[in-house]
Each structure stands twice: as C-alpha cells, then as structure tokens.
Design a protein around this motif. Sequence first.
Motif, mmCIF file in Angstrom:
data_model
loop_
_atom_site.group_PDB
_atom_site.id
_atom_site.type_symbol
_atom_site.label_atom_id
_atom_site.label_comp_id
_atom_site.label_asym_id
_atom_site.label_seq_id
_atom_site.Cartn_x
_atom_site.Cartn_y
_atom_site.Cartn_z
ATOM 1 N N LEU A 108 26.628 70.669 25.604
ATOM 2 C CA LEU A 108 25.372 71.398 25.832
ATOM 3 C C LEU A 108 24.177 70.458 25.827
ATOM 4 O O LEU A 108 23.263 70.595 26.643
ATOM 5 N N LYS A 109 24.182 69.490 24.930
ATOM 6 C CA LYS A 109 23.087 68.524 24.872
ATOM 7 C C LYS A 109 23.043 67.693 26.154
ATOM 8 O O LYS A 109 21.970 67.461 26.722
ATOM 9 N N LEU A 110 24.196 67.271 26.627
ATOM 10 C CA LEU A 110 24.264 66.497 27.872
ATOM 11 C C LEU A 110 23.720 67.316 29.044
ATOM 12 O O LEU A 110 22.921 66.824 29.847
ATOM 13 N N LEU A 111 24.128 68.577 29.122
ATOM 14 C CA LEU A 111 23.640 69.444 30.197
ATOM 15 C C LEU A 111 22.124 69.612 30.125
ATOM 16 O O LEU A 111 21.449 69.609 31.159
ATOM 17 N N ASP A 112 21.601 69.746 28.913
ATOM 18 C CA ASP A 112 20.146 69.837 28.754
ATOM 19 C C ASP A 112 19.458 68.547 29.202
ATOM 20 O O ASP A 112 18.427 68.581 29.863
#
Length: 183
Positions: A108-112
């Motif tokens: 999720l952090k990478l996608l953000d």
Amino acid sequence: MAEYIEDFFEKFFEHKDDLNRQFHQGDISKKEYIEENYYKLMEMGQKPYKYVDNVFKALYNYQYYNMTGKFYKLRLREFEKYNKHPEKEREYYKKIQDCYYRKDQSTLKLLDLVDYYDVEGYYISVKSKDLKNKLFEIVVDSHEIKAVLHSVNPLIVEKMKENGIFSTKSKKSVIKSYINSRY
C-alpha cells in the motif's frame, strides 16, 4: 538519496535478479530460492525501514517481509511434518501472519508513493483451488522501478479499483513458473 543507501539497494536488487535468473533457468528450486533470499537478507543486516519515503524502501520492505514470511512457512511445514512441537507451530504461524500483514502494508505504501501511476493489477490464473480468484498480481512499471508484487488482501484490490488500475479479468502471471511451483 545517500550514496551508501543507493549502493545497498543496488547490491540487494542485483542479488535478487541473480536468484530470479537461477530459478527460471532451473538451477535452483523454489525452496532454495526462498532460503537464499532469506539468508542474504540476514547477511546484509538491514532491517525493514520504519520511515518509508521512497519506492526503493517500500519495495525492500515488501521483499523483506515476503521472503521472511515464506522462509517461516518452510520452517512451519517442517514442524507440522513431525507434529512434535505444537507451540513452535503456533509461534511460526503468528510470525507468518505478521510478515504478510507488513508485506501488504508495504504494498500500500508503494502504491501511494507511485500515486497508483504506471501500475496494473489483476487476479492471476493459478493451479491452486484455494488461491483462485484470491491471488492477484500488481505490476509496477515506472521510470524508477519495475516490480511484480502479489497479495490476497481484498483491501489492496479495493484501493486499486478506486484508482482505476485493477482489472477483474484474470490473466496469466508474468512470473507464472514461480507462482505455480510448489516449495
């Protein structure tokens, strides 16, 4: 980014690419691939990053938790095989769950961090009946990184759907030989 951090990422991802090549050429098994990745992580001594401010840290954390969770899964199977240490089985099961939770948080952090740009997600065709219509693939193909991630977390699917990057049509995995091999 500081030079020593750049060198670390370069060494880590070169090693990972080398293991990927060995696996796809049939030089090592999936079990060996997982073990070698885990041992390299431990040898390098870099714990997951607490403050993730770039895609390389997020991807490293994903890889760290993914490989550590898979390594623990290998060990859990050994304990289950002999059924002599139920307390160890419970301990490893909890460790696996924690690793996969943290892996999904890293995803999720990478996608953000990439702002859901240059990303594609879809369910993948698998041999496992348990994973059918659950396991999905995320392909990140940006100017900074190229990565293939996997999860079964429905929250990630929802976030990708909200951002218009998730296809409900199943596809073959871009690394199908790895996904469909047992360990």
